[in-house]
Scaffold this motif. Structure first.
Motif, short mmCIF file in Angstrom:
data_model
loop_
_atom_site.label_atom_id
_atom_site.label_comp_id
_atom_site.label_asym_id
_atom_site.label_seq_id
_atom_site.Cartn_x
_atom_site.Cartn_y
_atom_site.Cartn_z
N LYS A 1 0.82 -1.22 0.00
CA LYS A 1 0.00 0.00 0.00
C LYS A 1 0.86 1.27 0.00
O LYS A 1 0.51 2.26 0.64
CB LYS A 1 -0.95 0.01 1.21
N THR A 2 1.95 1.24 -0.71
CA THR A 2 2.79 2.43 -0.81
C THR A 2 2.20 3.39 -1.85
O THR A 2 1.69 2.96 -2.88
CB THR A 2 4.23 2.08 -1.20
N VAL A 3 2.29 4.68 -1.57
CA VAL A 3 1.72 5.68 -2.46
C VAL A 3 2.79 6.63 -3.00
O VAL A 3 2.49 7.57 -3.73
CB VAL A 3 0.63 6.51 -1.74
N ASP A 4 4.06 6.38 -2.64
CA ASP A 4 5.13 7.27 -3.05
C ASP A 4 6.33 6.45 -3.51
O ASP A 4 6.42 5.25 -3.23
CB ASP A 4 5.54 8.19 -1.90
N ASP A 5 7.24 7.12 -4.23
CA ASP A 5 8.44 6.43 -4.69
C ASP A 5 9.52 7.48 -4.93
O ASP A 5 9.26 8.69 -4.92
CB ASP A 5 8.15 5.65 -5.97
N TYR A 6 10.75 7.00 -5.17
CA TYR A 6 11.87 7.90 -5.41
C TYR A 6 11.70 8.60 -6.77
O TYR A 6 11.18 8.01 -7.72
CB TYR A 6 13.18 7.13 -5.39
N PRO A 7 12.13 9.84 -6.89
CA PRO A 7 11.99 10.56 -8.15
C PRO A 7 12.96 10.05 -9.21
O PRO A 7 14.12 9.76 -8.90
CB PRO A 7 12.31 12.02 -7.77
N TYR A 8 12.47 9.94 -10.45
CA TYR A 8 13.37 9.65 -11.55
C TYR A 8 14.38 10.77 -11.69
O TYR A 8 14.05 11.95 -11.55
CB TYR A 8 12.59 9.52 -12.86
N GLY A 9 15.64 10.40 -11.97
CA GLY A 9 16.68 11.40 -12.11
C GLY A 9 17.39 11.72 -10.83
O GLY A 9 18.33 12.52 -10.81
N GLY A 10 16.90 11.12 -9.71
CA GLY A 10 17.53 11.37 -8.42
C GLY A 10 17.01 12.63 -7.75
O GLY A 10 16.21 13.38 -8.29
N GLY A 11 17.49 12.87 -6.55
CA GLY A 11 17.07 14.03 -5.80
C GLY A 11 16.51 13.63 -4.45
O GLY A 11 16.24 12.46 -4.16
N GLY B 1 13.88 13.47 -1.21
CA GLY B 1 12.45 13.33 -0.98
C GLY B 1 11.80 12.26 -1.81
O GLY B 1 12.42 11.61 -2.66
N MET B 2 10.50 12.09 -1.56
CA MET B 2 9.69 11.09 -2.25
C MET B 2 8.59 11.81 -3.02
O MET B 2 8.17 12.91 -2.67
CB MET B 2 9.08 10.11 -1.23
N VAL B 3 8.10 11.14 -4.05
CA VAL B 3 7.09 11.73 -4.92
C VAL B 3 5.84 10.85 -4.91
O VAL B 3 5.94 9.61 -4.98
CB VAL B 3 7.62 11.87 -6.37
N LEU B 4 4.66 11.49 -4.82
CA LEU B 4 3.42 10.72 -4.83
C LEU B 4 3.20 10.10 -6.21
O LEU B 4 3.32 10.76 -7.24
CB LEU B 4 2.24 11.63 -4.49
N LYS B 5 2.88 8.81 -6.20
CA LYS B 5 2.66 8.06 -7.43
C LYS B 5 1.30 8.43 -8.04
O LYS B 5 0.35 8.75 -7.32
CB LYS B 5 2.71 6.56 -7.13
N PRO B 6 1.18 8.36 -9.36
CA PRO B 6 -0.10 8.72 -9.97
C PRO B 6 -1.22 7.70 -9.75
O PRO B 6 -2.38 8.08 -9.59
CB PRO B 6 0.25 8.84 -11.46
N GLN B 7 -0.89 6.41 -9.73
CA GLN B 7 -1.92 5.37 -9.73
C GLN B 7 -2.95 5.48 -8.60
O GLN B 7 -4.16 5.47 -8.87
CB GLN B 7 -1.25 3.98 -9.73
N HIS C 1 1.66 15.03 0.25
CA HIS C 1 2.73 15.05 1.25
C HIS C 1 4.02 14.74 0.52
O HIS C 1 4.06 14.59 -0.69
CB HIS C 1 2.47 14.01 2.36
N TYR C 2 5.09 14.65 1.26
CA TYR C 2 6.40 14.33 0.70
C TYR C 2 6.90 15.48 -0.19
O TYR C 2 6.51 16.63 -0.04
CB TYR C 2 6.35 12.98 -0.05
N GLU C 3 7.77 15.14 -1.15
CA GLU C 3 8.42 16.18 -1.96
C GLU C 3 7.49 16.79 -2.99
O GLU C 3 7.62 17.95 -3.33
CB GLU C 3 9.64 15.57 -2.68
N GLY C 4 6.53 16.03 -3.48
CA GLY C 4 5.63 16.59 -4.48
C GLY C 4 4.80 15.50 -5.15
O GLY C 4 4.71 14.37 -4.68
N TYR C 5 4.18 15.89 -6.28
CA TYR C 5 3.30 14.99 -7.03
C TYR C 5 3.99 14.56 -8.32
O TYR C 5 4.72 15.33 -8.93
CB TYR C 5 2.01 15.71 -7.43
#
Length: 247
Positions: free
Chosen positions: A48-58, A60-66, A116-120
């Motif tokens: 039930k994770t809703v976030d993942d690491y951003p492509y390209g690095g950086g 924070g975590m980014v909210l997944k679209p699904q 929440h997290y780094e962004g969408y």
């Protein structure tokens, strides 16, 4: 009846706000219905994770679209024919204003996405939402507080929610000006007196006083607002008097 849905990872944050005062009374009057959904329930993975690491690095975590896309699909299918305004709470969004509140109050269905997290994931922003809104030039830990602010300001504008239909018409920013000062009983308190004009019963003079004091407060506190308003000849005269009094 307006329908308000909220997507949040912390739905319990809304119970105190939506369950009291004007917002609760609005629901009891069937002016609005609220539903707060934990969009984690729509995650399609076993953890039930809703976030993942951003492509390209950086950082924070980014909210997944699904999860968010699927949650919106479920809510819109339940809503039927009405097309909702889907509002993304985001520091990059349009600055919220009373005019925006008035615009949204005319809608049948509002959906708020609280991140929440780094962004969408940018696909949420580009292909799902209709509005991006910020409540100010600062960053919060999540969109929940911003959503609460907007909901409060919108719901109070719905028909029959406030005690009087005219209650919100003279609010600060509704007329373009800041609101005039208010007084109530007693007429004298610790040597401080209510302006005589308010006790006169002369409604024409009272209206003129309120207009001038509203202009005065706007000029002194938010003079930038005057640049956006086309003043009447009488208001221009009042403003000139106010400026002269300050010299």
């Amino acid at each position: 009846m307006m329908k308000i849905d909220v997507l949040s990872l912390f739905p319990e944050m809304f119970s105190g706000v939506l369950g009291h005062s004007i917002l609760k009374k609005a629901e009891e009057k069937n002016a609005v219905s609220y539903k707060v959904v934990n969009f984690r329930e729509y995650a399609d993975n076993k953890h039930k994770t809703v976030d993942d690491y951003p492509y390209g690095g950086g950082a924070g975590m980014v909210l997944k679209p699904q999860p968010i896309f699927d949650a919106i699909t479920a809510l819109t299918e339940q809503a039927g024919a009405s097309k909702p305004r889907i509002i993304l709470l985001c520091p990059q969004g349009e600055r919220f204003s009373q005019r925006k509140a008035e615009e949204l109050s005319k809608e049948e269905h509002l959906i708020f996405i609280c991140g929440h997290y780094e962004g969408y994931d940018e696909r949420i922003r580009e292909h799902l939402v209709t509005d991006e809104i910020s409540i100010g030039d600062y960053v919060l830990t999540g969109g929940e507080l911003g959503a609460m602010v907007i909901i409060d300001s919108v719901v109070r504008l719905l028909p029959d929610v406030l005690g009087s239909e005219e209650s919100h018409l003279h609010d600060s920013f509704s007329t373009g000006f800041l609101e005039h000062p208010h007084y109530t009983r007693p007429a004298e308190f610790r040597g401080l007196k209510v302006p005589d004009v308010l006790l006169s019963g002369d409604h024409k003079r009272i209206d003129e006083w309120r207009t001038k004091e509203s202009l005065r407060r706007t000029y002194l506190r938010r003079s930038d607002l005057l640049d956006k308003i086309e003043l009447s000849d009488e208001q221009k005269k009042m403003l000139a008097e106010i400026v002269k009094e300050r010299e």
